[in-house]
Motif scaffolding. Structure first.
Motif, PDB file in Angstrom:
ATOM      1  N   GLY A 181       0.815  -1.211   0.000  1.00  0.00           N
ATOM      2  CA  GLY A 181       0.000   0.000   0.000  1.00  0.00           C
ATOM      3  C   GLY A 181       0.848   1.259   0.000  1.00  0.00           C
ATOM      4  N   LEU A 182       1.947   1.231   0.749  1.00  0.00           N
ATOM      5  CA  LEU A 182       2.841   2.391   0.786  1.00  0.00           C
ATOM      6  C   LEU A 182       3.552   2.579  -0.561  1.00  0.00           C
ATOM      7  N   ALA A 183       3.959   1.481  -1.166  1.00  0.00           N
ATOM      8  CA  ALA A 183       4.575   1.568  -2.501  1.00  0.00           C
ATOM      9  C   ALA A 183       3.565   2.098  -3.515  1.00  0.00           C
ATOM     10  N   LEU A 184       2.339   1.610  -3.442  1.00  0.00           N
ATOM     11  CA  LEU A 184       1.267   2.081  -4.324  1.00  0.00           C
ATOM     12  C   LEU A 184       1.018   3.566  -4.095  1.00  0.00           C
ATOM     13  N   THR A 185       1.017   3.989  -2.843  1.00  0.00           N
ATOM     14  CA  THR A 185       0.851   5.403  -2.508  1.00  0.00           C
ATOM     15  C   THR A 185       1.938   6.245  -3.165  1.00  0.00           C
ATOM     16  N   ALA A 186       3.180   5.807  -3.056  1.00  0.00           N
ATOM     17  CA  ALA A 186       4.301   6.561  -3.637  1.00  0.00           C
ATOM     18  C   ALA A 186       4.143   6.696  -5.150  1.00  0.00           C
ATOM     19  N   VAL A 187       3.827   5.602  -5.814  1.00  0.00           N
ATOM     20  CA  VAL A 187       3.671   5.622  -7.273  1.00  0.00           C
ATOM     21  C   VAL A 187       2.543   6.566  -7.680  1.00  0.00           C
ATOM     22  N   VAL A 188       1.394   6.433  -7.028  1.00  0.00           N
ATOM     23  CA  VAL A 188       0.237   7.268  -7.373  1.00  0.00           C
ATOM     24  C   VAL A 188       0.525   8.740  -7.088  1.00  0.00           C
ATOM     25  N   CYS A 189       1.141   9.030  -5.947  1.00  0.00           N
ATOM     26  CA  CYS A 189       1.442  10.425  -5.602  1.00  0.00           C
ATOM     27  C   CYS A 189       2.331  11.086  -6.648  1.00  0.00           C
ATOM     28  N   THR A 205       1.106  14.940 -13.299  1.00  0.00           N
ATOM     29  CA  THR A 205       0.126  14.934 -14.392  1.00  0.00           C
ATOM     30  C   THR A 205      -1.112  15.734 -13.989  1.00  0.00           C
ATOM     31  N   VAL A 206      -2.123  15.074 -13.495  1.00  0.00           N
ATOM     32  CA  VAL A 206      -3.423  15.700 -13.244  1.00  0.00           C
ATOM     33  C   VAL A 206      -3.419  16.728 -12.114  1.00  0.00           C
ATOM     34  N   SER A 207      -2.475  16.649 -11.196  1.00  0.00           N
ATOM     35  CA  SER A 207      -2.401  17.604 -10.084  1.00  0.00           C
ATOM     36  C   SER A 207      -1.084  18.365 -10.101  1.00  0.00           C
ATOM     37  N   ALA A 208      -0.555  18.611 -11.280  1.00  0.00           N
ATOM     38  CA  ALA A 208       0.770  19.225 -11.419  1.00  0.00           C
ATOM     39  C   ALA A 208       0.851  20.608 -10.787  1.00  0.00           C
ATOM     40  N   ALA A 209      -0.264  21.322 -10.699  1.00  0.00           N
ATOM     41  CA  ALA A 209      -0.240  22.674 -10.138  1.00  0.00           C
ATOM     42  C   ALA A 209       0.220  22.693  -8.677  1.00  0.00           C
ATOM     43  N   SER A 210       0.008  21.595  -7.959  1.00  0.00           N
ATOM     44  CA  SER A 210       0.428  21.560  -6.555  1.00  0.00           C
ATOM     45  C   SER A 210       1.905  21.221  -6.394  1.00  0.00           C
ATOM     46  N   PRO A 253       5.757  19.697  -6.049  1.00  0.00           N
ATOM     47  CA  PRO A 253       6.349  18.778  -5.066  1.00  0.00           C
ATOM     48  C   PRO A 253       5.658  18.832  -3.703  1.00  0.00           C
ATOM     49  N   ILE A 254       5.148  20.004  -3.326  1.00  0.00           N
ATOM     50  CA  ILE A 254       4.477  20.110  -2.028  1.00  0.00           C
ATOM     51  C   ILE A 254       3.218  19.248  -2.014  1.00  0.00           C
ATOM     52  N   GLY A 255       2.470  19.243  -3.103  1.00  0.00           N
ATOM     53  CA  GLY A 255       1.281  18.396  -3.197  1.00  0.00           C
ATOM     54  C   GLY A 255       1.633  16.924  -3.125  1.00  0.00           C
ATOM     55  N   ILE A 256       2.716  16.540  -3.783  1.00  0.00           N
ATOM     56  CA  ILE A 256       3.168  15.143  -3.749  1.00  0.00           C
ATOM     57  C   ILE A 256       3.524  14.738  -2.324  1.00  0.00           C
ATOM     58  N   ILE A 257       4.269  15.588  -1.646  1.00  0.00           N
ATOM     59  CA  ILE A 257       4.700  15.288  -0.275  1.00  0.00           C
ATOM     60  C   ILE A 257       3.496  15.191   0.663  1.00  0.00           C
ATOM     61  N   MET A 258       2.584  16.178   0.570  1.00  0.00           N
ATOM     62  CA  MET A 258       1.417  16.167   1.460  1.00  0.00           C
ATOM     63  C   MET A 258       0.550  14.933   1.215  1.00  0.00           C
ATOM     64  N   HIS A 259       0.334  14.602  -0.059  1.00  0.00           N
ATOM     65  CA  HIS A 259      -0.477  13.422  -0.388  1.00  0.00           C
ATOM     66  C   HIS A 259       0.194  12.160   0.149  1.00  0.00           C
ATOM     67  N   PHE A 310       3.382  27.046   0.073  1.00  0.00           N
ATOM     68  CA  PHE A 310       2.760  26.871  -1.243  1.00  0.00           C
ATOM     69  C   PHE A 310       1.935  28.089  -1.646  1.00  0.00           C
ATOM     70  N   MET A 311       1.138  28.599  -0.720  1.00  0.00           N
ATOM     71  CA  MET A 311       0.216  29.684  -1.055  1.00  0.00           C
ATOM     72  C   MET A 311       0.729  31.057  -0.627  1.00  0.00           C
ATOM     73  N   GLY A 312       1.822  31.070   0.106  1.00  0.00           N
ATOM     74  CA  GLY A 312       2.377  32.342   0.549  1.00  0.00           C
ATOM     75  C   GLY A 312       1.542  33.040   1.608  1.00  0.00           C
ATOM     76  N   SER A 313       0.697  32.290   2.291  1.00  0.00           N
ATOM     77  CA  SER A 313      -0.133  32.897   3.337  1.00  0.00           C
ATOM     78  C   SER A 313       0.503  32.645   4.702  1.00  0.00           C
ATOM     79  N   PRO A 314       0.276  33.541   5.648  1.00  0.00           N
ATOM     80  CA  PRO A 314       0.850  33.335   6.985  1.00  0.00           C
ATOM     81  C   PRO A 314       0.203  32.145   7.702  1.00  0.00           C
ATOM     82  N   VAL A 315       0.937  31.560   8.604  1.00  0.00           N
ATOM     83  CA  VAL A 315       0.450  30.415   9.376  1.00  0.00           C
ATOM     84  C   VAL A 315      -0.856  30.766  10.084  1.00  0.00           C
ATOM     85  N   GLY A 316      -0.967  31.989  10.580  1.00  0.00           N
ATOM     86  CA  GLY A 316      -2.184  32.419  11.274  1.00  0.00           C
ATOM     87  C   GLY A 316      -3.429  32.294  10.408  1.00  0.00           C
ATOM     88  N   GLU A 317      -3.289  32.539   9.119  1.00  0.00           N
ATOM     89  CA  GLU A 317      -4.425  32.392   8.199  1.00  0.00           C
ATOM     90  C   GLU A 317      -4.809  30.921   8.042  1.00  0.00           C
TER      91      GLU A 317
END
Length: 188
Positions: free
Chosen positions: A60-68, A74-79, A81-87, A137-144
């Motif tokens: 499952g972890l290997a599958l997670t890595a491949v899918v992330c 591809t489909v979530s490229a806008a996010s 490396p940060i999106g990959i790491i969070m996912h 990623f979004m440049g917003s402060p932690v407080g937001e």
């Protein structure tokens, strides 16, 4: 020869589940929480959860890595490396916890316990990830970001993980019978 056949079945099934996860996120994604329309539900984790229950937390972890990675370029490229790491961190946490709980007993009760624990753990990890990565990623402060935890981030992650868990619970046994026949392998 039997081991080669089992390994081929496992690899083929995991590849199909990875492909299904990418197709699902490409086709199905929509906002769940009006307060944060950028948080979109997608069912891509369902094939990962199924693969985890079929073949264990390591698979499952290997599958997670491949899918992330594939999803992240591809489909979530806008996010990026940060999106990959969070996912990976969120889904990986779910997979390790739920997969180990289910692997220990392989009962409906263990599946429910694993899915519930995974949902809570994924939500907690996403709170931390959002506090760390969203400002980058979004440049917003932690407080937001903190202001979004209760009205958006926590409910979104609980809902997304819970929906994916319920669907996984409903479809897992029929898929398991398809992959393994009437009896799935004993816990390893």
């Amino acid at each position: 020869m039997r081991n080669v056949s089992a390994n081929t079945r496992k690899l083929t099934t995991l590849a199909m589940l990875a492909a299904l996860a990418i197709v699902l996120v490409a086709l199905i994604h929509f906002p769940l929480v009006p307060a944060a329309p950028f948080l979109e539900y997608d069912p891509a984790d369902i094939p990962i959860f199924i693969g985890t229950f079929l073949f264990g937390p390591a698979a499952g972890l290997a599958l997670t890595a491949v899918v992330c990675v594939i999803q992240g370029v591809t489909v979530s490229a806008a996010s990026g490396p940060i999106g990959i790491i969070m996912h990976f961190l969120a889904t990986g946490t779910f997979v390790l916890l739920a997969g180990n709980l289910y692997r220990a007993h392989r009962t409906r009760k263990a599946a429910l316990l694993g899915l519930a624990a995974g949902t809570l753990a994924m939500t907690a990890v996403m709170c931390v990830c959002n506090l760390v990565f969203t400002p980058l990623f979004m440049g917003s402060p932690v407080g937001e970001v903190v202001k979004l935890l209760l009205p958006a981030i926590i409910p979104f992650n609980l809902a997304k993980a819970a929906i994916n868990s319920v669907i996984t619970y409903l479809v897992y046994k029929p898929i398991s019978r398809l992959v393994f026949g009437e009896k799935e392998p004993a816990a390893s």
